[in-house]
Design an enzyme around this catalytic site. Structure first.
Site, PDB file in Angstrom:
ATOM      1  N   HIS A 166       0.883  -1.169   0.000  1.00  0.00           N
ATOM      2  CA  HIS A 166       0.000   0.000   0.000  1.00  0.00           C
ATOM      3  C   HIS A 166       0.920   1.218   0.000  1.00  0.00           C
ATOM      4  CE1 HIS A 166      -2.438  -2.950   2.359  1.00  0.00           C
ATOM      5  NE2 HIS A 166      -3.491  -2.376   1.798  1.00  0.00           N
ATOM      6  N   ASP A 168       2.203   1.977   3.400  1.00  0.00           N
ATOM      7  CA  ASP A 168       3.122   1.036   4.060  1.00  0.00           C
ATOM      8  C   ASP A 168       4.554   1.430   3.791  1.00  0.00           C
ATOM      9  OD1 ASP A 168       0.856  -0.637   4.271  1.00  0.00           O
ATOM     10  OD2 ASP A 168       1.454  -1.814   2.522  1.00  0.00           O
ATOM     11  N   HIS A 228     -10.987 -14.282   3.428  1.00  0.00           N
ATOM     12  CA  HIS A 228     -12.192 -13.521   3.072  1.00  0.00           C
ATOM     13  C   HIS A 228     -13.285 -14.462   2.560  1.00  0.00           C
ATOM     14  CE1 HIS A 228      -9.588  -9.670   2.307  1.00  0.00           C
ATOM     15  NE2 HIS A 228      -9.417 -10.186   3.506  1.00  0.00           N
TER      16      HIS A 228
HETATM   17  C1  XLS Z   1      -7.627  -6.833   4.283  1.00  0.00           C
HETATM   18  C2  XLS Z   1      -7.133  -7.016   2.923  1.00  0.00           C
HETATM   19  C3  XLS Z   1      -5.980  -6.109   2.562  1.00  0.00           C
HETATM   20  C4  XLS Z   1      -5.802  -6.076   1.071  1.00  0.00           C
HETATM   21  C5  XLS Z   1      -4.986  -4.940   0.584  1.00  0.00           C
HETATM   22  O1  XLS Z   1      -8.401  -7.627   4.805  1.00  0.00           O
HETATM   23  O2  XLS Z   1      -6.815  -8.352   2.743  1.00  0.00           O
HETATM   24  O3  XLS Z   1      -4.820  -6.492   3.214  1.00  0.00           O
HETATM   25  O4  XLS Z   1      -5.236  -7.258   0.603  1.00  0.00           O
HETATM   26  O5  XLS Z   1      -5.562  -3.719   0.859  1.00  0.00           O
HETATM   27 NI    NI Z   2      -5.804  -9.188   1.121  1.00  0.00          NI
HETATM   28 NI    NI Z   3      -7.587  -9.911   4.541  1.00  0.00          NI
END
Ligand code: XLS
Ligand code: NI
Ligand code: NI
Length: 436
Positions: free
Chosen positions: A100, A103, A270
């Site tokens: 990011h 980061d 996710h």
């Molecule tokens: C958060 C996401 C994040 C994305 C990038 O849950 O996984 O890390 O991969 O913004």
């Molecule tokens: Ni992610």
């Molecule tokens: Ni994630």
């Protein structure tokens, strides 16, 4: 001075090795299904968890020991950290990384200052990329940490937040292009809602569609040709995230005419938060030709949030690799370790243990999946299971040569159907275990 003086380049030592800092399955130049393991897997290290993760959680303070950090949020510290990151990735043998904007470089007092910081660190990233040959899998803008995004970024009720987010993505696209990034990711951490009573969902989604079109337009303007990726996640930090799962994302991409340029970045944890398996999400995105990349991690089924653990389960990695092979590989995406060491694993060496274990688990998964495919028993079973569609009435339906009237006539004559085949679930699960 090296940050990891005691570590050499992690080597492949084969399955019999008992060295925890060696690969037992990941032999990067070995060819499987006509391609090297390195090219199949396209491993990437994430900057955020690996180099910015502190070990803090909602109940406790940071735990990570990172001797190279000077404790400041300066550009100098960020540059030093970038050198450490590349030493780490080089020793690991990871061909890609992802970040990011916030980061890699500190956020400044103003947008202009943030951009300047980003440029200063990006110059070092570029230098390190050239020195090591490590490439950028994707860049992304952090549009969820700063309080300005509390209501969302592109879906905020505040038009200024949209404008700020647009400026941030514009800059991040420029840097991603400059660094040769192969993709660009949007994870809509705050693009959703906490309370539907205060939310105009239609308006927010229209804005999100507009935002992505602006991103495409700008990418075209500057000649950034990488794939745009949306990363589905159903919740956390919001109660509901608009990009909740692969099917919801694909519906959104179609509705707003974005499928020419966008694909999905599917993350294991996710998927499970959405109530799906990773295999399901990969199959869904893959058969729609919208599978772009994966965030490789795993959740803890005892916990209801995104624990982002390193994957170690061969069963899981075999399932994932079966899907990636089925859809012709993951390039120009990759297997990106969006995963973090536990806060109790606070020593620098734990970063190596975590990645070596994750990479090896995927390498083993690739080998298992390839064996299953070579033997062909599973594929033959599935082909046979659908054989009623290969001739007769099934073939007619698939060839659009049937309608309700002709099907009724057929059935009146046939009178009844027989349940002609067992699903053989247990046999197949047992068969898979043969390879694990
Ligand atoms: C958060 C996401 C994040 C994305 C990038 O849950 O996984 O890390 O991969 O913004
Ligand atoms: Ni992610
Ligand atoms: Ni994630």
């Amino acid at each position: 001075m090296p940050a990891f003086p005691e570590i050499d380049r992690i080597a492949y030592e084969g399955p019999a090795s008992k060295n925890p800092l060696a690969y037992r399955w990941y032999n990067e130049d070995e060819v499987i299904e006509g391609q090297t393991m390195k090219d199949h897997l396209r491993f990437a290290v994430v900057y955020w968890h690996t180099f910015r993760g502190t070990g803090a959680d909602p109940f406790g303070s940071p735990t990570m020991v990172r001797p190279w950090e000077d404790g400041t949020d300066s550009v100098e510290n960020a540059i030093n950290r970038a050198r450490v990151a590349f030493e780490f990735m080089e020793k690991l043998g990871a061909p890609y990384y992802a970040f990011h904007d916030r980061d890699v470089a500190p956020e400044g007092e103003t947008l202009a200052e943030s951009n300047k910081n980003f440029d200063a660190v990006a110059a070092v990233l570029k230098e390190e990329q050239e020195r090591t040959g490590i490439k950028l899998l994707w860049g992304t803008a952090n549009m969820f940490s700063n309080p300005r995004y509390m209501h969302g970024a592109a879906t905020s009720c505040n038009a200024d937040a949209f404008a700020y987010a647009a400026s941030q993505v514009k800059k991040c696209l420029e840097v991603t292009k400059e660094l040769g990034g192969e993709n660009y990711v949007f994870w809509g951490g705050r693009e959703g809602y906490q309370c539907q009573f205060n939310t105009d969902m239609k308006r927010e989604l229209d804005h999100l569609g507009k935002f992505f079109h602006m991103a495409i337009d700008y990418a075209n303007e500057i000649g950034f040709n990488g794939t745009f990726l949306i990363e589905p996640k159903p919740k956390e930090p919001t109660k509901h995230q608009y990009d909740s799962d692969a099917a919801a994302c694909i519906n959104f991409l179609r509705a707003y005419e974005l499928t020419d340029r966008f694909k999905l970045n599917i993350e294991t944890n996710h998927a499970t938060l959405a109530g799906h398996t990773m295999m399901h999400e990969l199959d869904y995105a893959g058969h729609q030709d919208l599978l772009g990349s994966i965030d490789a991690n795993t959740g803890d089924l005892m916990l209801g949030w995104d624990t982002d653990q390193f994957p170690t389960n061969f069963y899981l990695t075999a399932e994932i690799m079966l899907m990636l092979l089925k859809f012709g590989g993951i390039a120009p995406g990759g297997v990106n370790f969006d995963a973090k060491v536990r806060r109790e694993s606070f020593e620098p060496i734990d970063l190596f243990h975590a990645h070596v274990g994750g990479m090896d688990a995927f390498a083993r998964g690739l080998r298992i999946a390839a064996e299953i495919r070579i033997d062909g028993e599973l594929a033959a079973f599935v082909t046979d299971r659908y054989s009623s569609w290969d001739s007769g009435i099934g073939a007619e339906i698939e060839a659009d040569k049937a309608d309700f009237k002709s099907l009724e006539a057929y059935m009146l004559e046939k009178a009844e159907i027989l349940p002609n085949q067992s699903g053989r679930q247990e046999m197949l699960e047992h068969l898979i275990n043969r390879y694990i």
